[in-house]
Write a protein that holds these residues in place. Structure first.
Motif, short mmCIF file in Angstrom:
data_model
loop_
_atom_site.label_atom_id
_atom_site.label_comp_id
_atom_site.label_asym_id
_atom_site.label_seq_id
_atom_site.Cartn_x
_atom_site.Cartn_y
_atom_site.Cartn_z
N ALA A 32 0.82 -1.22 0.00
CA ALA A 32 0.00 0.00 0.00
C ALA A 32 0.86 1.26 0.00
O ALA A 32 1.96 1.28 0.54
N GLU A 33 0.27 2.33 -0.55
CA GLU A 33 0.95 3.64 -0.50
C GLU A 33 0.69 4.33 0.84
O GLU A 33 1.44 5.20 1.25
N LEU A 34 -0.40 3.94 1.49
CA LEU A 34 -0.75 4.54 2.78
C LEU A 34 -0.87 3.45 3.83
O LEU A 34 -1.58 2.45 3.64
N LEU A 35 -0.14 3.64 4.94
CA LEU A 35 -0.19 2.69 6.05
C LEU A 35 -0.76 3.40 7.28
O LEU A 35 -0.33 4.51 7.60
N PRO A 111 5.42 2.27 2.77
CA PRO A 111 4.38 3.13 2.18
C PRO A 111 4.94 4.50 1.80
O PRO A 111 6.06 4.83 2.17
N LYS A 112 4.11 5.27 1.10
CA LYS A 112 4.53 6.65 0.77
C LYS A 112 4.18 7.60 1.91
O LYS A 112 4.79 8.65 2.05
N ASP A 139 5.91 18.52 10.65
CA ASP A 139 6.57 17.64 9.68
C ASP A 139 7.37 16.60 10.45
O ASP A 139 8.26 16.94 11.21
N ALA A 140 7.02 15.35 10.22
CA ALA A 140 7.77 14.27 10.87
C ALA A 140 7.94 13.17 9.84
O ALA A 140 7.16 13.08 8.88
N SER A 141 8.97 12.38 10.01
CA SER A 141 9.14 11.28 9.06
C SER A 141 9.73 10.07 9.76
O SER A 141 10.31 10.17 10.84
N TYR A 142 9.51 8.96 9.10
CA TYR A 142 9.99 7.67 9.60
C TYR A 142 10.86 7.09 8.49
O TYR A 142 10.34 6.70 7.44
N HIS A 143 12.15 7.11 8.67
CA HIS A 143 13.06 6.66 7.60
C HIS A 143 12.67 7.30 6.26
O HIS A 143 12.44 6.60 5.27
N GLU A 165 -10.88 19.07 12.39
CA GLU A 165 -9.41 19.07 12.46
C GLU A 165 -8.86 17.80 11.81
O GLU A 165 -7.85 17.82 11.09
N ALA A 166 -9.53 16.67 12.08
CA ALA A 166 -9.07 15.41 11.50
C ALA A 166 -9.17 15.44 9.98
O ALA A 166 -8.29 14.94 9.27
N TRP A 167 -10.24 16.09 9.46
CA TRP A 167 -10.35 16.18 7.99
C TRP A 167 -9.17 16.98 7.42
O TRP A 167 -8.66 16.69 6.36
N ARG A 168 -8.75 18.00 8.19
CA ARG A 168 -7.56 18.76 7.74
C ARG A 168 -6.34 17.85 7.64
O ARG A 168 -5.55 17.96 6.70
N ASP A 169 -6.19 16.99 8.61
CA ASP A 169 -5.06 16.05 8.58
C ASP A 169 -5.17 15.13 7.36
O ASP A 169 -4.17 14.81 6.72
N LEU A 170 -6.41 14.73 7.05
CA LEU A 170 -6.59 13.83 5.90
C LEU A 170 -6.26 14.55 4.59
O LEU A 170 -5.71 13.94 3.67
N LEU A 171 -6.56 15.84 4.56
CA LEU A 171 -6.19 16.60 3.35
C LEU A 171 -4.67 16.62 3.18
O LEU A 171 -4.15 16.55 2.07
N ARG A 172 -3.98 16.69 4.33
CA ARG A 172 -2.51 16.65 4.27
C ARG A 172 -2.03 15.30 3.74
O ARG A 172 -1.09 15.23 2.94
N VAL A 173 -2.70 14.22 4.16
CA VAL A 173 -2.37 12.90 3.64
C VAL A 173 -2.55 12.89 2.12
O VAL A 173 -1.68 12.42 1.38
N ARG A 174 -3.68 13.46 1.68
CA ARG A 174 -3.95 13.46 0.23
C ARG A 174 -2.87 14.22 -0.54
O ARG A 174 -2.39 13.77 -1.57
N ARG A 175 -2.48 15.37 0.03
CA ARG A 175 -1.44 16.16 -0.66
C ARG A 175 -0.12 15.39 -0.71
O ARG A 175 0.57 15.38 -1.72
N LEU A 176 0.22 14.76 0.42
CA LEU A 176 1.50 14.03 0.47
C LEU A 176 1.49 12.83 -0.50
O LEU A 176 2.49 12.55 -1.16
N LEU A 177 0.34 12.15 -0.58
CA LEU A 177 0.26 11.01 -1.51
C LEU A 177 0.40 11.50 -2.95
O LEU A 177 1.10 10.90 -3.77
N ALA A 178 -0.24 12.64 -3.23
CA ALA A 178 -0.18 13.17 -4.60
C ALA A 178 1.24 13.62 -4.95
O ALA A 178 1.68 13.52 -6.10
N ALA A 179 1.96 14.11 -3.93
CA ALA A 179 3.31 14.65 -4.18
C ALA A 179 4.38 13.55 -4.21
O ALA A 179 5.50 13.80 -4.67
N ALA A 180 4.03 12.36 -3.70
CA ALA A 180 5.06 11.31 -3.59
C ALA A 180 5.46 10.82 -4.99
O ALA A 180 4.61 10.70 -5.87
N PRO A 181 6.73 10.53 -5.18
CA PRO A 181 7.17 10.03 -6.48
C PRO A 181 6.48 8.71 -6.80
O PRO A 181 6.20 7.93 -5.89
N ALA A 182 6.20 8.50 -8.07
CA ALA A 182 5.53 7.25 -8.48
C ALA A 182 6.46 6.07 -8.30
O ALA A 182 7.67 6.23 -8.25
N GLY A 183 5.83 4.89 -8.22
CA GLY A 183 6.64 3.67 -8.19
C GLY A 183 6.90 3.11 -6.83
O GLY A 183 6.44 3.51 -5.84
#
Ligand code: URA
Length: 183
Positions: A32-35, A111-112, A139-143, A165-183
């Protein structure tokens, strides 16, 4: 992923083993792209062996729907694989015994984006002992995988005013998924 499940086996690494009906490993797409990471199974999860199948699970499924995703599109797991009695918070020895497995699940799925549900999951993946209010929106990241921390669905069921507020977080997920490199 099968290897990790096999290694857990009939896990007796902590005291939660004696009270469980089923070990709740994780479900969904292992590529999956999202975990999504939650805290620990509740009663219905313990009965079925599947994460997020109770009331909070139904809300989670709706939250995924706002991203145009179904449960089978993502990978869903918990930090703790067995139900704490009475749904109490997991204890440090239980986290120490179990968390290596969620780390391996994340590394296997690669995941992305990681969506951490609630303070407990956020603290485990971000590895910072801070309140969720401080972990959300930062902004936080895991590896190098971006992490979005949001409210746990069971908190949102108790405090529906925070859903915005949670919907705002989900919008951030959507943006990050869209911005992630393909593959
Ligand atoms: N809450 C969680 O954190 N995980 C589940 O699987 C169910 C409820």
């Amino acid at each position: 992923m099968l290897r990790i499940r096999e290694e857990l086996g009939d896990c007796q690494r902590c005291k939660l083993a004696s009270g469980r009906r089923n070990l709740v490993f994780g479900v969904g797409n292992p590529a999956a792209e999202l975990l999504l990471v939650g805290e620990a199974p509740g009663r219905q999860e313990d009965e079925t062996g599947e994460p997020f199948v109770g009331r909070s699970g139904r809300l989670l499924t709706r939250m995924l729907g706002t991203l145009g995703l179904e449960r089978r599109d993502v990978y869903i797991c918990n930090v703790i694989k067995c139900r704490p009695p009475g749904n109490r918070d997991p204890e440090p020895d239980e986290v120490a015994a179990c968390s290596p497995f969620v780390h391996r699940q994340i590394q296997t799925v690669a995941p992305k984006v990681i969506l951490a549900l609630g303070r407990f999951a956020a603290r485990t993946v971000i590895d910072v002992d801070a309140p969720l209010s401080r972990l959300r929106g930062r902004d936080a990241s895991y590896h190098h995988i971006p992490i979005v921390a949001t409210y746990h669905p069971s908190f949102l069921l108790r405090t529906p005013v925070m859903k915005r507020e949670a919907w705002r977080d989900l919008l951030r997920v959507r943006r990050l998924l869209a911005a992630a490199p393909a593959g």
